[in-house]
Design a protein around this motif. Structure first.
Motif, PDB file in Angstrom:
ATOM      1  N   ASN C  37      -0.497   6.678 -10.074  1.00 23.59           N
ATOM      2  CA  ASN C  37      -0.725   5.534  -9.191  1.00 23.59           C
ATOM      3  C   ASN C  37       0.512   5.306  -8.336  1.00 23.59           C
ATOM      4  O   ASN C  37       1.630   5.383  -8.818  1.00 23.59           O
ATOM      5  N   GLY C  38       0.260   5.025  -7.085  1.00 26.86           N
ATOM      6  CA  GLY C  38       1.383   4.724  -6.200  1.00 26.86           C
ATOM      7  C   GLY C  38       2.129   5.963  -5.754  1.00 26.86           C
ATOM      8  O   GLY C  38       3.191   5.870  -5.154  1.00 26.86           O
ATOM      9  N   GLY C  40       1.324   7.943  -3.480  1.00 28.30           N
ATOM     10  CA  GLY C  40       1.261   8.118  -2.028  1.00 28.30           C
ATOM     11  C   GLY C  40       0.019   8.846  -1.564  1.00 28.30           C
ATOM     12  O   GLY C  40      -0.075   9.250  -0.403  1.00 28.30           O
ATOM     13  N   LYS C  41      -0.948   8.981  -2.454  1.00 31.03           N
ATOM     14  CA  LYS C  41      -2.150   9.735  -2.117  1.00 31.03           C
ATOM     15  C   LYS C  41      -2.946   9.034  -1.019  1.00 31.03           C
ATOM     16  O   LYS C  41      -3.291   9.634   0.009  1.00 31.03           O
ATOM     17  N   SER C  42      -3.225   7.761  -1.247  1.00 31.33           N
ATOM     18  CA  SER C  42      -4.008   7.037  -0.243  1.00 31.33           C
ATOM     19  C   SER C  42      -3.247   6.958   1.071  1.00 31.33           C
ATOM     20  O   SER C  42      -3.828   7.066   2.150  1.00 31.33           O
ATOM     21  N   THR C  43      -1.940   6.783   0.965  1.00 31.47           N
ATOM     22  CA  THR C  43      -1.132   6.725   2.179  1.00 31.47           C
ATOM     23  C   THR C  43      -1.245   8.043   2.946  1.00 31.47           C
ATOM     24  O   THR C  43      -1.341   8.053   4.171  1.00 31.47           O
ATOM     25  N   GLN C  84     -10.594   3.791  -0.919  1.00 32.20           N
ATOM     26  CA  GLN C  84     -10.459   3.704  -2.376  1.00 32.20           C
ATOM     27  C   GLN C  84     -11.297   2.553  -2.936  1.00 32.20           C
ATOM     28  O   GLN C  84     -12.110   2.746  -3.823  1.00 32.20           O
ATOM     29  N   HIS C 208      -8.815  10.619 -10.010  1.00 31.08           N
ATOM     30  CA  HIS C 208      -8.088  10.616 -11.268  1.00 31.08           C
ATOM     31  C   HIS C 208      -8.916  11.282 -12.359  1.00 31.08           C
ATOM     32  O   HIS C 208      -8.425  11.528 -13.444  1.00 31.08           O
TER      33      HIS C 208
HETATM   34  N1  LIG Z   1       0.782  -0.993   3.980  1.00 31.97           N
HETATM   35  C1  LIG Z   1       1.745  -0.805   3.062  1.00 31.97           C
HETATM   36  N2  LIG Z   1       2.876  -1.511   3.147  1.00 31.97           N
HETATM   37  C2  LIG Z   1       3.863  -1.345   2.236  1.00 31.97           C
HETATM   38  N3  LIG Z   1       3.789  -0.491   1.214  1.00 31.97           N
HETATM   39  C3  LIG Z   1       2.672   0.248   1.073  1.00 31.97           C
HETATM   40  C4  LIG Z   1       1.594   0.113   1.995  1.00 31.97           C
HETATM   41  N4  LIG Z   1       0.617   0.969   1.618  1.00 31.97           N
HETATM   42  C5  LIG Z   1       1.060   1.584   0.508  1.00 31.97           C
HETATM   43  N5  LIG Z   1       2.292   1.167   0.187  1.00 31.97           N
HETATM   44  C6  LIG Z   1       3.109   1.636  -0.917  1.00 31.97           C
HETATM   45  O1  LIG Z   1       3.175   3.031  -0.855  1.00 31.97           O
HETATM   46  C7  LIG Z   1       3.123   3.602  -2.149  1.00 31.97           C
HETATM   47  C8  LIG Z   1       2.011   4.636  -2.215  1.00 31.97           C
HETATM   48  O2  LIG Z   1       0.771   3.957  -2.201  1.00 31.97           O
HETATM   49  P1  LIG Z   1      -0.645   4.690  -2.207  1.00 31.97           P
HETATM   50  O3  LIG Z   1      -1.660   3.651  -2.018  1.00 31.97           O
HETATM   51  O4  LIG Z   1      -0.610   5.777  -1.242  1.00 31.97           O
HETATM   52  O5  LIG Z   1      -0.700   5.265  -3.663  1.00 31.97           O
HETATM   53  P2  LIG Z   1      -1.844   6.118  -4.346  1.00 31.97           P
HETATM   54  O6  LIG Z   1      -1.257   7.409  -4.645  1.00 31.97           O
HETATM   55  O7  LIG Z   1      -3.055   6.098  -3.540  1.00 31.97           O
HETATM   56  O8  LIG Z   1      -2.048   5.321  -5.691  1.00 31.97           O
HETATM   57  P3  LIG Z   1      -3.395   4.961  -6.489  1.00 31.97           P
HETATM   58  O9  LIG Z   1      -3.738   6.112  -7.322  1.00 31.97           O
HETATM   59  O10 LIG Z   1      -2.964   3.789  -7.299  1.00 31.97           O
HETATM   60  O11 LIG Z   1      -4.408   4.629  -5.484  1.00 31.97           O
HETATM   61  C9  LIG Z   1       2.955   2.446  -3.114  1.00 31.97           C
HETATM   62  O12 LIG Z   1       4.234   2.128  -3.638  1.00 31.97           O
HETATM   63  C10 LIG Z   1       2.465   1.323  -2.251  1.00 31.97           C
HETATM   64  O13 LIG Z   1       2.901   0.076  -2.751  1.00 31.97           O
END
Ligand SMILES: Nc1ncnc2c1ncn2[C@@H]1O[C@H](COP(=O)(O)OP(=O)(O)OP(=O)(O)O)[C@@H](O)[C@H]1O
Ligand SMILES: Nc1ncnc2c1ncn2[C@@H]1O[C@H](COP(=O)(O)OP(=O)(O)OP(=O)(O)O)[C@@H](O)[C@H]1O
Ligand SMILES: [Mg+2]
Ligand SMILES: [Mg+2]
Lengths: 288, 385, 257, 235, 335
Positions: C37-38, C40-43, C84, C208
């Motif tokens: 989690n976190g 950066g996948k969704s990002t 998501q 996941h």
């Molecule tokens: N708009 C935003 N502003 C600030 N921080 C952000 C933003 N979007 C994401 N983040 C941060 O970037 C990091 C990566 O987030 P992301 O959503 O990409 O994770 P993820 O891999 O998709 O996790 P998960 O499996 O929980 O969905 C996290 O620390 C999140 O808090």
């Protein structure tokens, strides 16, 4: 040069009033995300209540202000309970419109009770003093002094007391606030109380240099919105700084540009700022 | 429903039917008189003042047994509607009054509403009792419009002369930002200059919008004027005067006729600050046979001194009644309008609140000038004949 | 290569959510992204789909540089995505949701609307046909008239697929398509994804649910703290010690029990 | 001590929990296992009064607590350290912790003592006590979130995926702290996807799948259960 | 299909009634009220398009209304143009200003947009109020001519004006319905629903919002232009915020985001406020709380409320049918 200083002093006076009004507005916005269009009506009611207790009960100015602060604070609370609380889960458009309804109601009510005419509020500080070579009246010094004092007290309350922290906490993370045991309803009520109290205080100290009439809140509230947008909605320092920025820009533009267009200048300032920064000047990073 | 049996309530105009004591009156026909003005919103106070004069006249006439036209006895019924100062609302109200109440006369106390009703008053046949000194309302050449208040142009010269002699040649203008204030300023400027004066500052104050007048007064005083032209409703005008004094202004005030010297004095708690002012002589300071009774009755009913809005409307109501009598008709606007002059001549002595000198060709009343000044702490009658 | 990502980086304030990632997606294949989690996948998805502007790096799609294009422009090029937390037009029916998905392939404007031109009629018909087609594809034909608030989580996921498909995409990015869906339904969704691929659509997904990923993916990328820590076939990934450590669960911990 | 009987929760039309029966004894360490979206957080939110159950009852020390507001539950001693941390990002670490003790705001002595304990547990927080919470790293934020929950001197602490987004090393550290808290006498209910680490320190566990409890037992049993191994341990 | 036919019949019936009104009555007051209500309705449709269907609450619409009105006023009175030409130009001017404002204003979102447009509305008011050379300031513009005759048709009488306004109203509703029921309308609603999602499915939300905004100023400008020639006098007050609030009230009472809400709301409120005239300054004492209660209990106004009620009735009915069917099944089985 003299006129410049005189005008800066005038700006400080009016900026103090703006800041106080904007503070109440921004507090409610920051915590409950309600742009309270009825805030100007609270300001107006505050003026009338003080006047009522001074005139018909013969109370001293400060005592009347104290009562007004309490009454309008409670009015804010009633508003929260009866109007905004039931709407807390509604789409944002609804809050705004409900606030307009409250505004219309309060204005009509005041007119019904006190009539539509202009009224004067006489303060006991109706004397002219020479202050650093400027012509100022005691009331104006009082406005600046007490407004700054009120802001300091508010700051101390928010920063140093745990209730104040609870209010700030709620504005930063609602759920987080619940999780540490903060009662959302109580915070909402306290916030509205403070907001109403600030409005009543602002109008009570400003009325002796102006007039009390049903429409007195109109432009003040509009300007307060300009201020909190400039200052970043929900930002407390932003509201204070924004209030003074507006006070100064109005006073100076009335002097050096055109009195007729000084209000226009305030609003154009806003348009210019939002054009460049759509979320205001002092807005901090994303707020969750 | 209404409870306006005590006179104190009558002026409130909060009900559609403002007549009182209908039961006591001898049976007779009722003539409805229309009124459309601002009874809510920022201008409501003004609206209420205008209405108070009308309803006082209507009640008096009814209490005295009505009036006789062509052998028939009539009583009056005042139907007042709120137009929030908006012309389209005035238009709607006027249509409604004519349609539902068959009113031969409709009083409208603001120029926007007058313009909006002049569009159709000839078609729908009603007289506009126009309370506005806007010159254009008579310039339109509408034969069914009677302008009630006087032209203020006659004040310009005597006021200016007096102040120029007493204080000096430099004037700064700070009237209210209303149309009336602007019209005044527009006439005063050339008038003042013609007398050899100088206009050093031109501005206006919007009482309902400006949060603080200090800024603009400071700017006006920067030009070191001898005389300050101020005006508007009495309370804010008083405040401007006070702030000018606070900022060290020692000259005189030339006050627009809308503000009343006596009211200003009351607001400022004494004549000290208004010393050196010139303005219209307040009704109470020019008591005469024509207005004494009215002033007393009004003060008794309203708890305050009558202003010109009330005085003119009161008189206008009587004037129209006399015109109806002379015309022998209560419902033919053209006939009534034609007999206004005669009505004026027949106006009872105690209803001549103001001395009307003539009725202009285009339907405007002209009143004799009354000028008051504050000298040595007293309001002094300086009316010029 | 359909998508080529080079040195992609995104920072939020002080946080580096995606840290110079190089990555390629092959046409017609299923590519998966996993990570804690976190991570950066969704990002990463947000960057490709134009939702966020990268701090640095580039994204090429079909040999066009799409790095600085806006979300709607990228969608027009044939890149679709799901969110998501299932994101649908809440106040409409399933059909209305999907219908609007085809809007980007239509060109009727105000004029057409007011005069109901033949173009508008044709395009409305097209959109409707498309909507029915994709609803049938995802197996929701019978729910077309239901309000989205009335359908189940899994049906929402399918609706989101349908909405993405209605845009006529070349590639779809699915962010945790099976989150909150029970195992049986997860299999159903996996089948659906396979069906999409067999129709020629390239799929890239975040998940996941390891079983699902291991069955579906041709290639997996693992992100941790915004960095790519591994890339390879499911078999390779399963054995990769860094991945086990960071994501799949440290063997050391398990053995210590 | 804490008992859920037949609890169901739905979000709009979606049924997130169905007939959950769950109990935690005084001083126990219980873990909830389940995949993403299984409903773990929903159970926690429901216990904490943030979500309202559509049916069923929740008891704490043999008294019904369903329907109580979130702040009342905190003062009863049920404190949640929620998913996503829910810190006050622009307030300092110190202010965050002080607010954690909001329910004991009239007891300065207690506040001081708790603060001392938290700083002892996480010395790093003491070093950073004047920094805004938003500037901390993920791991530090997680510690702060736990620390803030401890400030309320909870009888039961609900920890929702405290290891989320943490480096393995930190995860171990966090887990040992949780173990420590439990040893100090606080009842712990933990939700985790990282079954491996969680089962190592817990007494008992429940497995949740799409809103239903599908399995329960001692940690050892669960750890050895094939299904669990396959679904949550992966080896 | 049945309901569609019913709807169409209702519309036809309403139009026929509206056409018949002046033939049945000679009451100029009645016609006047209807005529003004028609004008406001047109403006409120504009507000509904951007606020109700596209989800961006604009508080500048009295300003656009006034720009339309003043353009027509100035062009006819000062320039001496023919009314129709002036109306056309007035609408063009309004939409151009709308476009310029929209480009900037739509960069802001939600509350910011509402407050930004509130301020824009106020700026428009101030400009009209202060720019005496052009607008005649507080005095207002007088002597605006009635609509110029088209061939043999003149618009001097209340009746002919009524028909003219009715024509524009029907045209507005027609255009509005066409837009809402087309792909364009769906696009707007998608944006209202979720701007983010709309973007990911390839909708250029900024452009679409801008088109919707400009179109809404088009309706406001049209209404304003008609107002100018109907009342034949305009003052700065028509651009004041209270007028926007009034329009908003009409929209809310009728039902924001519904097709017939503006019509129902405006007609109803205009009539009610006529009937409540006797309350004068206290009208708002009643209106204010009604507005609040309406928002709390009927957030989608009368039309929305009726729709929900109908849906519930239908659901109830179908449930009854279902249980009846079930009963009959049970009864059969018992036999
Ligand atoms: N708009 C935003 N502003 C600030 N921080 C952000 C933003 N979007 C994401 N983040 C941060 O970037 C990091 C990566 O987030 P992301 O959503 O990409 O994770 P993820 O891999 O998709 O996790 P998960 O499996 O929980 O969905 C996290 O620390 C999140 O808090
Ligand atoms: N506010 C909400 N509205 C609608 N659905 C929700 C809401 N919160 C959670 N859900 C749904 O309820 C289900 C259970 O969610 P929950 O957050 O309890 O799962 P979880 O087991 O904690 O998952 P994770 O491991 O991702 O934290 C999920 O399908 C989720 O999408
Ligand atoms: Mg993600
Ligand atoms: Mg969770």
């Amino acid at each position: 040069m003299d006129i410049l200083f005189q005008q800066l002093f005038n700006a400080l006076t009016i900026g103090s009033v703006y800041s106080l009004v904007a503070l109440g507005l921004t507090l409610v916005y920051g915590i409950l995300h309600i742009p309270n269009f009825a805030h100007g009506a609270l300001y107006m009611v505050g003026g009338y209540i003080t006047l009522l207790f001074m005139e018909s009960m013969g109370l001293h100015y400060w005592l009347a202000i104290l009562i007004s602060i309490i009454v309008v604070g409670l009015l804010g609370v009633v508003m929260e309970r009866l109007v905004f609380h039931p709407l807390r889960n509604a789409p944002p458009i609804h809050d705004k419109i409900a606030a307009i309804g409250v505004l219309l109601f309060l204005e009509a009510l005041v007119q019904l009770v006190w009539g539509a005419e202009y009224r004067r509020m006489l303060s006991p500080y109706d004397i002219v003093v020479d202050f650093l070579g400027l012509t100022v009246t005691a009331q104006r010094l009082l406005i600046i002094g007490t407004a700054i004092l009120a802001m300091i007290l508010l700051h101390l309350f928010l920063k140093k007391t745990i209730t104040g922290s609870a209010i700030i906490a709620m504005s930063q993370n609602r759920e987080g606030a619940f999780l540490v045991g903060i009662n959302a309803n109580k915070v909402a009520v306290i916030t509205f109380f403070i907001s109403g109290a600030l409005a009543a205080f602002a109008s009570s100290i400003a009325s002796p240099i102006n007039l009390v009439f049903p429409g007195m809140g109109h432009l003040v509230i509009l300007k307060a919105f300009v201020i909190i947008i400039i200052g970043g909605m929900g930002s407390i320092p932003g509201a204070i700084i924004g209030g003074y920025i507006l006070g100064f820009s109005e006073s100076l533009s009335a002097t050096f540009i055109s009195n007729d267009y000084k209000d226009l200048i305030a609003f154009l300032l806003l348009v210019a700022i939002l054009t460049i920064k759509p979320k205001g000047l002092f807005v901090k990073g994303a707020r969750s | 429903g209404n409870t306006s049996t005590e006179p104190a309530n009558q002026s409130e105009g909060n009900t559609e039917e403002t007549t009182s004591n209908t039961e006591e009156k001898p049976a007779g026909e009722v003539v409805n008189i229309g009124y459309s003005g601002p009874l809510s919103g920022p201008a409501a106070y003004y609206g209420e003042n205008t209405l108070s004069g009308l309803s006082m006249a209507v009640d008096e006439i009814n209490n005295n047994g009505g009036f006789e036209v062509d052998g028939k006895n009539y009583s009056l019924n005042l139907v007042s509607l709120d137009d929030k100062y908006l012309p389209n609302e005035t238009g709607a109200n006027a249509k409604r009054l004519v349609q539902e109440d068959k009113t031969p006369i409709i009083f409208v106390p603001h120029s926007g509403g007058i313009f909006a009703t002049q569009v159709f008053n000839l078609q729908e046949k009603f007289i506009i009792g126009a309370y506005s000194s806007e010159p254009k309302i008579t310039e339109q050449g509408n034969p069914l419009t009677l302008r009630i208040p006087p032209k203020y142009s006659s004040y310009i010269e005597p006021f200016s002369k007096y102040q120029m002699e007493r204080f000096g040649k430099k004037i700064a203008m700070l009237p209210t930002a209303s149309q009336y204030g602007k019209d005044w300023a527009a006439l005063l400027e050339p008038g003042w200059k013609d007398l050899g004066g100088e206009v050093v500052y031109k501005g206006s104050i919007d009482f309902s919008k400006d949060t603080d007048f200090f800024t603009i007064v400071t700017n006006a005083l920067k030009e070191k004027p001898d005389v300050l032209f101020v005006g508007g409703p009495s309370e804010p005008t008083a405040l401007v005067i006070k702030q000018a004094r606070e900022l060290g202004f020692k000259g005189g005030f030339l006050i627009m006729d809308q503000a009343k010297l006596d009211e200003i004095e009351a607001v400022l708690g004494g004549p000290d600050l208004v010393e050196g002012s010139v303005g219209v002589l307040p009704l109470i300071h020019s008591k005469n046979d024509g207005n004494a009774k009215f002033i007393e009755d009004y003060a008794a009913a309203q708890g305050k001194n009558p202003g010109s809005e009330a005085g003119y409307h009161y008189m206008a109501m009587y004037l129209f009644v006399e015109a109806m009598k002379a015309a022998g008709s209560v419902d033919d606007p053209d006939a009534i309008m034609a007999k206004v002059e005669e009505g004026l001549n027949n106006l009872p002595a105690d209803k001549r609140i103001y001395e009307i000198t003539e009725i202009e060709e285009n339907g405007g009343l002209t009143t004799e000038l009354r000028m008051g000044v504050v000298e040595d702490g007293k309001i002094v009658d300086k009316s010029v004949q | 290569m359909l998508v080529q990502v080079k040195g992609l980086t995104k920072t939020f304030g002080g946080l580096t959510a995606v840290n110079s990632v190089d990555f390629e997606i092959e046409k017609g294949k299923v590519t998966a992204i996993i990570g804690p989690n976190g991570a950066g996948k969704s990002t990463f998805f947000n960057l490709i789909s134009g939702f966020h502007q990268p701090s640095s790096g580039s994204v090429m799609f079909d040999s066009t540089d799409i790095t600085s294009l806006k979300a709607h422009q990228i969608a027009k090029l044939g890149i679709a995505r799901t969110f998501q937390t299932t994101h649908l037009f809440e106040q409409s029916t399933v059909l209305d949701n999907v219908l609007i998905g085809h809007r980007l392939r239509t060109s009727s404007g105000l004029f057409d609307a007011i005069f109901r031109t033949s173009r508008l009629k044709r395009e409305e018909k097209e959109s409707l046909e498309k909507a029915h087609e994709v609803l049938e594809f995802v197996g929701l034909t019978n729910l077309a008239d239901k309000h989205v608030s009335e359908i189940s989580q899994e049906e929402m996921k399918r609706t989101a697929f349908a909405l993405a498909l209605a845009t006529d995409p070349t590639i779809v990015f699915l962010d945790e398509p099976a989150a909150g869906v029970n195992p049986e339904e997860t299999d159903g969704l996996a089948e659906l994804i396979k069906k999409m691929v067999s129709k020629g659509i390239t799929v890239c997904l975040i998940e996941h649910k390891m079983q699902m990923i291991m069955n579906l993916a041709d290639k997996i990328m693992v992100l941790n703290y915004g960095q790519k820590i591994a890339e390879g076939t499911p078999e390779e990934i399963k054995k990769n010690p860094a991945v086990i450590e960071a994501y799949l669960g440290g063997e050391a911990v398990a053995q210590a029990y | 001590m804490l008992k859920l009987t037949d609890v169901s929760v739905s979000y709009g039309g979606y049924q997130a929990l169905e007939h959950i029966n769950l109990s935690v004894k005084q001083g126990e360490f219980v873990v909830l296992l389940g995949a993403n979206g299984a409903g773990k957080s929903t159970i926690f939110r429901t216990i904490s009064g943030l979500s309202k159950p559509s049916s069923g009852s929740i008891e704490f020390n043999d008294q019904s607590i369903s329907g109580l507001s979130a702040d009342r539950l905190v003062s009863l001693g049920i404190v949640q350290c929620a998913e996503g941390r829910k810190l006050f990002p622009q307030m300092t670490v110190y202010e965050n912790l002080i607010l954690g003790g909001f329910v004991h705001r009239r007891d300065k002595g207690k506040r001081k003592k708790s603060l001392h304990e938290v700083f002892e547990l996480f010395p790093i927080l003491n070093d950073k006590k004047d920094d805004p919470a938003g500037s901390l790293s993920g791991g530090q934020q997680q510690m702060l979130a736990i620390g803030r929950a401890l400030m309320a001197s909870p009888k039961v602490i609900l920890l929702d995926e405290p290891s989320i987004g943490l480096a393995p090393l930190i995860v171990e550290q966090v887990f040992s702290v949780i173990q420590q808290i439990n040893k100090n006498g606080t009842t712990v209910l933990l939700a985790e996807q990282n079954a491996n680490a969680a089962l190592k320190i817990a007494d008992r566990g429940y497995v949740i799948e799409t809103g239903k409890i599908v399995l329960e037992g001692s940690s050892k049993d669960l750890f050895e259960n094939d299904e669990v191994r396959k679904a949550y341990i992966g080896a | 299909m049945m309901s569609f036919l019913n709807k169409r019949n209702t519309v036809i019936l309403l139009v026929v009634v509206a056409i018949l009104v002046p033939l049945l009555t000679d009451n100029p007051y009645l016609l006047h009220i209807f005529s003004t209500a028609f004008i406001w309705t047109i403006g409120v449709y504009g507000l509904n398009l951007i606020g109700g269907f596209t989800g961006q609450l604009s508080l500048a619409h009295a300003g656009f209304f006034a720009i339309g009105a003043y353009s027509v006023g100035i062009l006819t009175v000062k320039v001496g143009l023919n009314f129709w030409l002036a109306l056309l130009l007035g609408i063009i001017i309004t939409t151009i200003i709308g476009l310029l404002i929209g480009i900037i204003a739509l960069r802001t979102k939600e509350h910011f947009f509402a407050i930004y447009t509130l301020c824009v509305g106020y700026i428009i008011y101030l400009i009209i109020y202060k720019w005496e050379a052009l607008t005649e300031g507080v005095r207002g513009l007088i002597g605006i001519p009635p609509p110029a005759p088209i061939g043999p048709i003149t618009f001097q009488t209340p009746k002919s004006q009524y028909y003219l306004l009715l024509f524009f109203l029907v045209l507005t509703i027609f255009i509005f319905t066409r837009i809402i029921n087309s792909l364009i309308g769906r696009t707007y609603m998608a944006i209202r629903n979720s701007e983010e999602l709309a973007q990911t499915i390839g909708i250029e939300t900024m452009k679409q919002k801008l088109v919707s905004f400009v179109l809404s100023t088009f309706f406001a400008g049209l209404a304003g232009g008609l107002y100018a020639s109907f009342v034949r006098f305009i003052g700065p007050d028509i651009s004041y915020i209270n007028v926007t609030f009034d329009m908003l009230m009409y929209l809310l009472v009728g039902g924001i985001g519904t097709l017939s809400g503006p019509l129902v709301g405006t007609l109803l409120v205009v009539w009610i406020s006529q009937y409540l005239q006797f309350l004068q300054d206290y009208r708002m004492l009643i209106f204010g709380p009604i507005l609040v209660l309406l928002i709390i209990f009927y957030p989608r106004g009368i039309v929305g409320g009726v729709q929900t009620w109908l849906i519930k009735q239908r659901a109830k009915k179908s449930q009854k049918d279902l249980s009846r069917n079930l009963q009959s099944v049970v009864v059969k089985e018992e036999k």
